[in-house]
Design an enzyme around this catalytic site. Structure first.
Site, PDB file in Angstrom:
ATOM      1  N   ASP A 181     -37.681 -30.588 -71.837  1.00  5.59           N
ATOM      2  CA  ASP A 181     -37.430 -30.145 -70.465  1.00  5.59           C
ATOM      3  C   ASP A 181     -36.128 -30.683 -69.900  1.00  5.59           C
ATOM      4  OD1 ASP A 181     -39.484 -28.470 -69.552  1.00  5.59           O
ATOM      5  OD2 ASP A 181     -40.873 -30.146 -69.386  1.00  5.59           O
ATOM      6  N   CYS A 182     -35.609 -31.692 -70.551  1.00  4.68           N
ATOM      7  CA  CYS A 182     -34.447 -32.379 -70.003  1.00  4.68           C
ATOM      8  C   CYS A 182     -33.136 -32.010 -70.694  1.00  4.68           C
ATOM      9  CB  CYS A 182     -34.673 -33.883 -70.074  1.00  4.68           C
ATOM     10  SG  CYS A 182     -36.094 -34.358 -69.103  1.00  4.68           S
TER      11      CYS A 182
END
Ligand code: BGC
Ligand code: NOJ
Length: 814
Positions: free
Chosen positions: A487-488
């Protein structure tokens, strides 16, 4: 140092010291009514949705930590001393203390000044309520006069609003008290048709519904004025902070025990029968009263507890194993399976680290959670799959999350995470392999919950594949979108504004940044869908998926291979990520783990080389880190990943969710020792002895353990709600022990440590009990199987067609 011990017989973790490094949590409820509860009775309850239907308050990130709970107080009415038998909130030094966290219940027992108390908390099956059974025993030689108080603080339903909108909320609170039962009915007068109640089995000596009256001005829960005085004032809350407290007076002869039952629950009335009498403002209690009366009866409460125990026996008996490693046995047989139920129910919404407000049910998360859950409750898995698919967008894309109460996609968190749709195939495939229920593919399912848009579930899977095929970048690799599993890794975000969400900000057109990880996931999902298509006789379609996966395998070889390991991605400038050419972030776990898991590079040495590189550059004694070297500064073009200090979370933390991809990769290469070694490094039970370092619960996985670049290397965070639960369960059960579901039947292909003489297991699969015993005769992984004494070809045990309900499988490893 340890703070307790495992009681495997009872399936409990027994905490013997209340001041654990962090609150050690458990979950109550497994269907619709839920709670979290700590080892000192902290926590809160909600109905279905931790944000929209919060029943009680909890103060996140408070001091002391873990504040707000299901608090019982006892008071010696002669000496006027009072204390909390769960230690919090008075923190009185108890003579002894144990907290037993079990399957769906928590029992806290202690003794102080010769008074023993045990409170057992649980949620009965099929009910929207929780029971607290408080047993008080007088261990003195003389009669004791004891006051018992039970208290909770109501939340005004929407937890977000409750924590922020004080100008309104201080004026809306309303309660009713009838026959000693406290009803919380804020907003019931207008658009809500639900209320909460808090009841007590004994005739009360008093009650309290206004927090300030209970606590006294400028006092906290550690020293409530009413408890100190030994008297409640029977207040009725108007606005401010409605709460529920009951007071029971007990006269206990020497050695005498008494039980008091408290019931906290949630009830919805039919909209047109809200009030009784109709036209009044009084809650209609006709439907709820019998439920309350039932569970205030200790015999009924015990019976409900027994039912819960039997239910868990049933769930866990689907797979049980006996290996030479106690940590494997304990996690597989009890705690890992149990954690999988929690992640299935909660996704990533409500824990000590997830406030219940931020996140609903994740699309990618919930699909992966099925891997660890589907064997326990396939009917619920089926329902979940259909709910998830109904939030899919017509493009094949997905909302990243949906709210469990409304079952609708949550726009605040957005979509465009380009790996999301492919996980639906992984989830559905796991379901089909477990159940053989092909009918699910014909279920009509909406897109974006739009009535009229229904198409068979199978079409949703087709669109998932198409979504990736429609989004291909300059090297022919899938475009990453907002992010992929990581997600990052926000390659289209370029955020330089403080506070801006990395997850919803997109500054780039998204046509350049590509993900090797998605390519690998596509290969895996594409093959799964090809097998499904083939099974349905759709040969041409299956062949097309195989062609597309082969194309991706080639693209990965041409543009996703760095010489020794797989690249991770290309950024918006077309520059490599996860390459030896990079200054930092030269090698990543995700693409390497998933390629090996998907069998990419198995036969040309790439997988072997990649796994070696992972072992050399990423593996540590506490687990495998996400990447190396950690990013030492913020890189605008990479997104949230480099926002974390080195060693934490996605920036080179040990993400326990992805470690199993490497374990599975190692089994595919036949390396049982290393696979199990990696498994053991992050196994919480195996880390119990270092609880002071690990800090999180020793009975469940945490999302992350701080990596070697962090000053707190080895410290875990974010326990309970993580894909780690399902993936580790799947890795150990299906790949290391090798008892694997397939469309054709149960496959047996163990890749276990060389030192193990074998193991035995029981697996209930499609209604048949498989009694499996594996014996090691040689040092390899080749297996010869007999089924009911008859040798079989290959390693798939077919499901019996002659009505046999028990099958004995023997395997010899040579
Ligand atoms: C975390 C991720 C998480 C994401 C969810 C990030 O801050 O580092 O692990 O998946 O938030 O929105
Ligand atoms: C936690 C999220 O829930 C999950 O979806 C994601 O894959 C990992 N973090 C890694 O970023």
């Amino acid at each position: 140092m340890k703070y307790g011990h495992f009681d495997d017989q009872q399936r409990e973790y027994v905490i013997t010291q209340p001041d654990t490094p962090l609150p050690w949590m458990n979950y109550l409820g497994c269907q619709a009514y839920f709670g979290i509860i700590s080892n000192t009775a902290g926590g809160y309850s909600f109905y279905r949705d931790a944000r929209l239907r919060r029943l009680t308050r909890y103060r996140y990130n408070n001091v002391p930590m873990d504040f707000g709970g299901r608090y019982v107080y006892l008071r010696d009415d002669e000496s006027k001393q009072f204390w909390s038998p769960s230690w919090e909130p008075t923190r009185t030094e108890l003579k002894h203390y144990t907290c037993r966290h079990g399957m769906g219940y928590t029992a806290i027992q202690s003794e102080y000044v010769g008074i023993e108390a045990e409170t057992r908390y649980f949620v009965p099956l099929d009910e929207n309520l929780e029971i607290w059974q408080l047993t008080v025993t007088n261990r003195r030689e003389t009669t004791a006069q004891i006051s018992a108080f039970a208290s909770i603080e109501f939340c005004l339903w929407d937890a977000q609003d409750d924590a922020t909108n004080f100008q309104r909320n201080f004026s809306t609170g309303q309660v009713e008290v009838e026959d000693g039962v406290i009803y919380h009915k804020t907003e019931y007068r207008e658009r809500r048709n639900h209320f909460a109640y808090f009841a007590c089995s004994e005739p009360g000596a008093g009650f309290e519904t206004q927090r300030e009256s209970f606590l006294g001005r400028y006092r906290g829960w550690d020293r409530p004025a009413s408890v100190e005085a030994g008297e409640l004032k029977n207040t009725i809350a108007h606005g401010w902070s409605p709460m529920g407290a009951h007071h029971v007076k007990l006269e206990l002869a020497a050695g005498e025990s008494r039980q008091i039952v408290f019931v906290l629950g949630y009830h919805e009335n039919p909209v047109d029968e809200k009030f009784d009498p109709p036209g009044s403002q009084t809650i209609n209690k006709r439907l709820v009263k019998p439920v309350i009366a039932k569970y205030l009866d200790a015999i009924q409460a015990d019976a409900a507890f027994e039912k819960l125990r039997v239910y868990w026996d049933g769930l866990l008996s689907v797979f049980q194993v006996d290996t030479p490693d106690i940590h494997t046995n304990r996690m597989v047989n009890i705690w890992n399976a149990y954690q999988c139920m929690a992640t299935f129910n909660m996704s990533r919404s409500a824990s000590f680290y997830e406030s219940g407000i931020g996140r609903g049910l994740g699309f990618r998360d919930s699909n992966q959670d099925l891997l660890g859950f589907v064997h326990m409750a396939p009917v619920r898995a089926r329902e979940r799959i259909l709910d998830l698919a109904a939030t899919q967008l017509p493009s094949g894309g997905a909302y990243h999350q949906y709210q469990p109460l409304t079952k609708r996609g949550n726009n605040d968190i957005g979509g465009g995470f380009n790996d999301d749709p492919l996980w639906l195939i992984v989830g559905v495939s796991a379901y089909l392999k477990e159940t053989g229920d092909w009918s699910i593919l014909h279920e009509p399912v909406q897109y974006d919950n739009e009535p009229g848009s229904e198409q068979p579930l199978y079409e949703h899977l087709q669109r998932s594949i198409q979504y990736t095929l429609d989004r291909v970048g300059p090297h022919g690799l899938p475009l990453i979108g907002r992010a992929d599993w990581n997600d990052c890794l926000n390659l289209n975000c370029f955020s330089d504004t403080p506070g801006q969400s990395f997850q919803t900000t997109t500054n780039k057109d998204g046509k350049v940044a590509e993900s090797v990880f998605i390519a690998a996931l596509f290969v895996h999902a594409g093959r799964e869908l090809a097998a499904i298509a083939k099974h349905r006789g759709l040969d041409a379609e299956a062949a097309r998926y195989i062609r597309e996966t082969e194309k991706n395998v080639k693209v990965i070889a041409d543009h996703g291979w760095d010489g020794e390991w797989f690249l991770r991605a290309y950024d918006d400038f077309g520059a490599k990520i996860g390459s030896r050419e990079c200054e930092e972030g030269k090698i990543f776990i995700e693409s390497n783990g998933f390629c090996a898991l998907a069998g990419i590079g198995l036969h040309d040495g790439k997988a072997e080389s990649a796994m070696k590189a992972v072992g050399k550059h990423l593996a540590t004694k506490h687990g495998i880190v996400v990447q190396q070297p950690a990013y030492s500064k913020y890189y605008l073009q990479l997104g949230e990943i480099s926002s974390y200090p080195p060693g934490y979370k996605e920036n080179a933390g040990i993400f326990c969710h992805v470690n199993p991809w490497v374990m599975i990769g190692e089994t595919r290469l036949g390396h049982g020792d290393l696979a199990h070694d990696y498994y053991s490094r992050i196994n919480p039970s195996a880390r119990e002895e270092i609880s002071d370092l690990h800090r999180c619960e020793p009975y469940v996985y945490a999302q992350m353990i701080a990596g070697k670049d962090a000053p707190t290397f080895g410290e875990a965070k974010n326990s309970w709600l993580t894909g780690t639960a399902a993936w580790n369960y799947y890795a150990i059960v299906q790949w290391i022990l090798g008892i694997r579901t397939s469309l054709e039947g149960l496959e047996i292909a163990p890749v276990i440590p060389k030192s193990w003489p074998g193991f035995t297991a029981t697996r209930v699969f499609r209604g048949v009990v498989y009694m499996i015993s594996i014996e090691r005769k040689g040092q390899g992984n080749a297996i010869a199987l007999t089924v009911d004494g008859e040798p079989i070809q290959g390693n798939v045990v077919p499901v019996p067609t002659d009505g046999r309900k028990e099958v004995v499988v023997n395997g010899i490893l040579s």
